[in-house]
Motif scaffolding. Structure first.
Motif, mmCIF file in Angstrom:
data_model
loop_
_atom_site.group_PDB
_atom_site.id
_atom_site.type_symbol
_atom_site.label_atom_id
_atom_site.label_comp_id
_atom_site.label_asym_id
_atom_site.label_seq_id
_atom_site.Cartn_x
_atom_site.Cartn_y
_atom_site.Cartn_z
ATOM 1 N N ILE A 1 0.880 -1.295 -0.144
ATOM 2 C CA ILE A 1 -0.012 -0.011 -0.206
ATOM 3 C C ILE A 1 0.756 1.280 -0.108
ATOM 4 O O ILE A 1 1.763 1.229 0.668
ATOM 5 C CB ILE A 1 -0.994 0.051 1.329
ATOM 6 N N ASP A 2 0.619 2.187 -0.790
ATOM 7 C CA ASP A 2 1.320 3.393 -0.755
ATOM 8 C C ASP A 2 0.393 4.245 0.381
ATOM 9 O O ASP A 2 -0.574 4.669 0.033
ATOM 10 C CB ASP A 2 1.007 4.073 -1.969
ATOM 11 N N PRO A 3 1.329 4.617 1.352
ATOM 12 C CA PRO A 3 0.714 5.475 2.599
ATOM 13 C C PRO A 3 0.139 6.695 2.283
ATOM 14 O O PRO A 3 -0.667 7.397 2.812
ATOM 15 C CB PRO A 3 1.916 5.367 3.485
ATOM 16 N N ASP A 4 0.673 7.383 0.889
ATOM 17 C CA ASP A 4 0.129 8.595 0.455
ATOM 18 C C ASP A 4 -0.898 8.740 -0.581
ATOM 19 O O ASP A 4 -1.423 9.739 -0.891
ATOM 20 C CB ASP A 4 1.329 9.428 0.187
ATOM 21 N N ASP A 5 -1.175 7.534 -1.089
ATOM 22 C CA ASP A 5 -2.280 7.479 -1.970
ATOM 23 C C ASP A 5 -2.954 6.295 -1.917
ATOM 24 O O ASP A 5 -2.527 5.000 -2.144
ATOM 25 C CB ASP A 5 -1.713 7.350 -3.272
ATOM 26 N N LEU A 6 -4.069 6.193 -1.575
ATOM 27 C CA LEU A 6 -4.992 4.905 -1.254
ATOM 28 C C LEU A 6 -5.912 4.429 -2.600
ATOM 29 O O LEU A 6 -6.828 3.870 -2.403
ATOM 30 C CB LEU A 6 -5.936 5.052 -0.252
ATOM 31 N N THR A 7 -5.796 5.454 -3.483
ATOM 32 C CA THR A 7 -6.505 5.056 -4.624
ATOM 33 C C THR A 7 -6.230 3.560 -5.415
ATOM 34 O O THR A 7 -7.269 3.264 -6.295
ATOM 35 C CB THR A 7 -6.509 6.244 -5.836
ATOM 36 N N ALA A 8 -4.958 3.087 -5.160
ATOM 37 C CA ALA A 8 -4.923 1.708 -5.787
ATOM 38 C C ALA A 8 -4.110 0.970 -4.550
ATOM 39 O O ALA A 8 -3.235 1.716 -3.913
ATOM 40 C CB ALA A 8 -4.131 1.944 -6.987
ATOM 41 N N ILE A 9 -3.920 -0.332 -4.905
ATOM 42 C CA ILE A 9 -2.973 -1.249 -4.094
ATOM 43 C C ILE A 9 -2.313 -2.121 -5.065
ATOM 44 O O ILE A 9 -2.580 -2.094 -6.218
ATOM 45 C CB ILE A 9 -3.924 -2.100 -3.058
ATOM 46 N N TYR A 10 -1.350 -2.532 -4.579
ATOM 47 C CA TYR A 10 -0.212 -3.435 -5.348
ATOM 48 C C TYR A 10 -0.068 -4.668 -4.925
ATOM 49 O O TYR A 10 0.247 -5.079 -4.078
ATOM 50 C CB TYR A 10 1.179 -2.563 -5.233
ATOM 51 N N VAL A 11 -0.650 -5.570 -6.008
ATOM 52 C CA VAL A 11 -0.816 -6.812 -5.653
ATOM 53 C C VAL A 11 0.324 -7.612 -6.308
ATOM 54 O O VAL A 11 0.512 -7.555 -7.631
ATOM 55 C CB VAL A 11 -2.145 -7.468 -6.084
ATOM 56 N N ILE A 12 0.922 -8.585 -5.419
ATOM 57 C CA ILE A 12 2.066 -9.405 -5.950
ATOM 58 C C ILE A 12 1.591 -10.813 -6.522
ATOM 59 O O ILE A 12 0.862 -11.439 -5.540
ATOM 60 C CB ILE A 12 3.178 -9.407 -5.106
ATOM 61 N N VAL A 13 1.638 -11.177 -7.440
ATOM 62 C CA VAL A 13 1.154 -12.493 -8.101
ATOM 63 C C VAL A 13 2.118 -13.577 -7.424
ATOM 64 O O VAL A 13 3.048 -13.567 -7.653
ATOM 65 C CB VAL A 13 0.937 -12.665 -9.399
ATOM 66 N N PRO A 14 1.525 -14.625 -6.852
ATOM 67 C CA PRO A 14 2.032 -15.598 -6.202
ATOM 68 C C PRO A 14 3.108 -16.490 -7.244
ATOM 69 O O PRO A 14 2.612 -16.609 -8.348
ATOM 70 C CB PRO A 14 1.231 -16.510 -5.564
ATOM 71 N N ASN A 15 4.318 -16.634 -6.589
ATOM 72 C CA ASN A 15 5.381 -17.156 -7.527
ATOM 73 C C ASN A 15 5.761 -16.749 -8.546
ATOM 74 O O ASN A 15 6.350 -17.419 -9.684
ATOM 75 C CB ASN A 15 4.932 -18.759 -7.910
ATOM 76 N N THR A 16 5.409 -15.603 -8.742
ATOM 77 C CA THR A 16 6.026 -14.653 -9.885
ATOM 78 C C THR A 16 6.676 -13.263 -9.256
ATOM 79 O O THR A 16 6.520 -12.974 -8.055
ATOM 80 C CB THR A 16 4.979 -14.354 -10.877
ATOM 81 N N ASP A 17 7.254 -12.500 -10.457
ATOM 82 C CA ASP A 17 7.621 -10.959 -9.751
ATOM 83 C C ASP A 17 6.710 -9.866 -10.492
ATOM 84 O O ASP A 17 7.146 -8.897 -10.353
ATOM 85 C CB ASP A 17 9.067 -10.850 -10.482
ATOM 86 N N ILE A 18 5.469 -10.288 -10.995
ATOM 87 C CA ILE A 18 4.518 -9.656 -11.574
ATOM 88 C C ILE A 18 4.055 -8.727 -10.280
ATOM 89 O O ILE A 18 3.276 -9.377 -9.519
ATOM 90 C CB ILE A 18 3.642 -10.306 -12.459
ATOM 91 N N VAL A 19 3.712 -7.560 -10.551
ATOM 92 C CA VAL A 19 3.093 -6.590 -9.672
ATOM 93 C C VAL A 19 1.862 -6.047 -10.615
ATOM 94 O O VAL A 19 2.076 -5.607 -11.517
ATOM 95 C CB VAL A 19 3.744 -5.471 -9.091
ATOM 96 N N LEU A 20 0.446 -6.217 -10.149
ATOM 97 C CA LEU A 20 -0.543 -5.733 -10.540
ATOM 98 C C LEU A 20 -1.038 -4.521 -9.623
ATOM 99 O O LEU A 20 -1.283 -4.576 -8.390
ATOM 100 C CB LEU A 20 -1.904 -6.867 -10.521
ATOM 101 N N VAL A 21 -1.465 -3.614 -10.409
ATOM 102 C CA VAL A 21 -1.977 -2.279 -9.781
ATOM 103 C C VAL A 21 -3.580 -2.446 -9.739
ATOM 104 O O VAL A 21 -4.109 -2.379 -11.022
ATOM 105 C CB VAL A 21 -1.728 -1.003 -10.460
ATOM 106 N N VAL A 22 -4.343 -2.314 -8.584
ATOM 107 C CA VAL A 22 -5.722 -2.611 -8.317
ATOM 108 C C VAL A 22 -6.470 -1.552 -7.903
ATOM 109 O O VAL A 22 -5.935 -1.135 -6.728
ATOM 110 C CB VAL A 22 -6.004 -4.114 -7.768
ATOM 111 N N GLY A 23 -7.284 -0.808 -8.756
ATOM 112 C CA GLY A 23 -7.892 0.382 -8.266
ATOM 113 C C GLY A 23 -9.023 0.203 -7.134
ATOM 114 O O GLY A 23 -9.488 -1.177 -7.016
#
Length: 675
Positions: free
Chosen positions: A543-565
């Motif tokens: 979570i970005d403490p200065d911006d709650l409009t999105a969270i950052y999800v790390i896909v299990p067993n990968t290095d992929i980061v998804l931005v979920v609004g």
């Protein structure tokens, strides 16, 4: 302003009476002390509530001694008891207290604690805990019964101390001898000192248990006729004696173990001669002395602590970040990331109203980052597993290890002193009121004003060599070399400053529920990456403490980061993690265990209305806080606390922020409130 005076005021000199600083006056049932005489104003402090009242000298001149007021001379214990006690029952309790070291201030605090417990017990709070009280009710009871405000944590401690008519509620009860008020004999104190010397020499273990075991063995060898004077003290007493005699390094060994203590106090090598700019960056934080609001929401942003990074060779500022927590790891990481990024000054150059264009040339990876020595910094930074910079730490009580950032923060404090909210010295009530009257600033104005000072006055100030820090940083075409080390895409680098949730959370077809009821969902990303038999998956979230409009999800067993609004963009617009925590804690005080979005909206609006009232409140609160352990001067003088002044807004927000939340349930995931 007239210079304060402690000399007698001639116009008030009467027979056997003259007005001087320190004089105690009784007027009806109120007892107050003359704190300061400032020209035609007399500062009177209430003996129980510690509230300051200012009376004009012309008003006091009309008072008649013996008729309108009485001068109190507490020359003996009975007179002090007569001044402080409100009833015969209280006088009886005070007479039972030990007379050694018990001053009028100690008696007054003892009565305050006793009265608080009597009030709470009369309202049905028997054997209560901290969770049974909320701050709003405590403030109401304090006003109703004319008692100074105490936190629920303090009141719960008073309750655990007991309601017996004895010294259990005395301040510093344990240091006065503990149960039975048995003080250590000179023979016992001498033996303790000798055993601690042996522990410091390495002959026995440098721990409380090691000292206690050695004392028991020595007492067993003493003749029975002499052993009656050797009563083994409590564990807490031995711990205090050990810490009082130990050196800073030995205290670190005692508290954290030898491995961590060696890491703290051994030289880091970061002060080696640096021949070029951009190689070593130093980081540390400083207090802005103001409290900020978010102008978009009208809600509190918090009290900013700014972490700065400077180049060790040139003294040029390379990065900055703000947080609401002092000595914050989050702020240190954010400043490191900001040092590497190419800075975007579009907002600054579009608002400053001057033809001058601000520039900030610092960017690129340093070879080493020198951080503060706080222990909690090391695991967080070392666990990044990222090729950002070699981390090192300054030694405690050694400001020369990071000399450049200490100098820079000293100059930054001079700038903060010019802001409208600078408090001034805590003993000058007029200066405090003048400063606190405008202490609440817009966080955007504070940030932009600080950048103008830093990139304008500070970086263009010539040093002893005649060069500015900017000129020293830009020498030898250093910018071209640093640009080659600047990442082309810093989005993954920004992940380092995101705060992770302690536990994985569930992502299903309804979305991800975190932070006490906020819902996040992206159906396309869910179908592509998560959708499978069972329809859900445990994922790690940042979570970005200065911006709650999105969270950052790390896909299990990968290095992929998804931005979920978020599914509630109107609610989170302009909200920070600190502000959302205040809303959740206000829901907690209202006994709302699982707030819906409607509850969050209603509480947010209620908090905004309260903030508008608190901003108008002109009261000044003098509070105490622990001095940072890195302050070598405070360590030498053995000062554990310092006074500082706050506005009614900051005081209320701090009290609300102390409300505890149980974030163990699913959907209540929120980053820990850690430094």
């Amino acid at each position: 302003m007239n210079k304060p005076s402690s000399h007698p005021v001639p116009s008030l000199m009467r027979e056997s009476f003259c007005l001087t600083t320190g004089l105690i006056l009784r007027r009806g049932g109120t007892v107050c002390r003359v704190e300061k005489i400032d020209g035609d104003r007399v500062h009177l402090m209430h003996r129980e509530t510690r509230a300051i009242r200012i009376e004009k000298l012309s008003v006091l001149e009309k008072w008649q001694p013996g008729i309108d007021f009485q001068v109190v001379h507490p020359n003996c214990l009975e007179e002090m008891i007569d001044i402080l006690a409100r009833s015969d029952a209280e006088r009886k309790m005070l007479r039972k207290l030990p007379t050694e070291g018990v001053t009028a201030a100690v008696m007054s605090e003892f009565l305050v604690r006793k009265r608080w417990l009597n009030v709470l017990h009369s309202r049905g709070y028997e054997r209560f805990a901290r969770s049974d009280l909320d701050m709003l009710e405590v403030r109401y009871l304090a006003k109703q019964h004319e008692l100074p405000v105490r936190t629920p944590e303090s009141l719960a401690q008073y309750e655990s101390a007991g309601m017996e008519e004895g010294a259990f509620l005395l301040p510093g009860y344990g240091s006065r001898g503990g149960k039975g008020l048995v003080r250590g004999t000179p023979q016992m104190e001498e033996m303790i000192a000798q055993v601690i010397v042996k522990a410091r020499d390495g002959k026995i273990r440098l721990t409380v248990s090691g000292v206690k075991k050695e004392l028991e063995e020595q007492i067993a060898e003493v003749e029975p006729s002499k052993a009656k004077h050797l009563v083994l003290p409590s564990y807490s007493t031995l711990r205090r004696r050990l810490l009082d005699q130990a050196s800073p390094y030995e205290r670190a060994v005692f508290k954290h173990g030898k491995k961590r203590a060696d890491r703290l106090f051994n030289p880091t090598g970061a002060r080696a001669k640096v021949t070029e700019p951009g190689l070593v960056y130093e980081y540390d934080d400083t207090d802005t002395r103001v409290f900020c609001l978010e102008p978009r929401t009208g809600l509190p942003w918090g009290r900013p602590w700014i972490t700065n990074g400077v180049c060790q060779h040139s003294g040029f500022p390379v990065g900055t970040a703000m947080d609401t927590i002092p000595l914050s790891t989050q702020s240190a990481l954010s400043a490191l990331v900001n040092s590497i990024e190419v800075k975007d000054l579009t907002e600054l150059n579009s608002t400053h109203g001057s033809p001058h264009v601000y520039t900030w040339e610092a960017s690129g990876y340093p070879t080493q980052g020198l951080f503060d020595n706080a222990l909690y910094n090391s695991p967080r930074i070392l666990s990044l597993n990222a090729d950002v910079a070699d981390a090192s730490w300054a030694r405690p009580y050694t400001p020369t290890d990071k000399r450049e950032i200490e100098y820079f923060n000293g100059r930054a404090k001079t700038y903060f002193n010019t802001l409208p909210g600078f408090r001034g010295p805590s003993n000058d009530m007029d200066a405090l009121k003048e400063g606190l009257g405008t202490a609440v600033l817009s966080v955007s104005n504070l940030r932009l004003g600080y950048l103008k000072w830093m990139l304008g006055d500070e970086t263009n100030r010539p040093g002893e060599d005649g060069l500015t820090s900017r000129q020293r940083y830009l020498e030898t075409n250093r910018v071209l070399k640093l640009n080659r080390r600047t990442p082309p895409d810093t989005r993954r680098l920004r992940m380092l400053r995101m705060q992770p949730l302690a536990k994985p959370v569930t992502w299903n077809r309804y979305g991800i529920t975190v932070m006490g009821g906020l819902l996040y969902q992206d159906e396309d990303l869910f179908k592509r990456w998560i959708n499978r038999s069972g329809g859900s998956m445990k994922v790690n979230v940042r979570i970005d403490p200065d911006d709650l409009t999105a969270i950052y999800v790390i896909v299990p067993n990968t290095d992929i980061v998804l931005v979920v609004g978020t599914c509630y963009p109107e609610y989170v617009e302009g909200m920070t993690l600190y502000t959302h925590r205040l809303v959740l804690k206000m829901c907690k005080q209202k006994k709302i265990s699982n707030p819906s979005i409607r509850d969050l909206w209603a509480t947010r609006i209620e908090l905004k209305e309260l903030v508008a009232q608190w901003v108008k409140d002109a009261k000044v609160f003098i509070r105490k806080r622990a001095i940072a352990a890195r302050n070598a001067k405070a360590l030498r003088e053995r000062k554990k606390q310092e006074e500082f002044a706050t506005t009614a807004l900051e005081q209320a927000c701090d009290e609300l922020n102390r409300t505890e939340m149980d974030a163990e349930e699913e959907g209540w995931g929120i980053p820990a409130e850690q430094a």
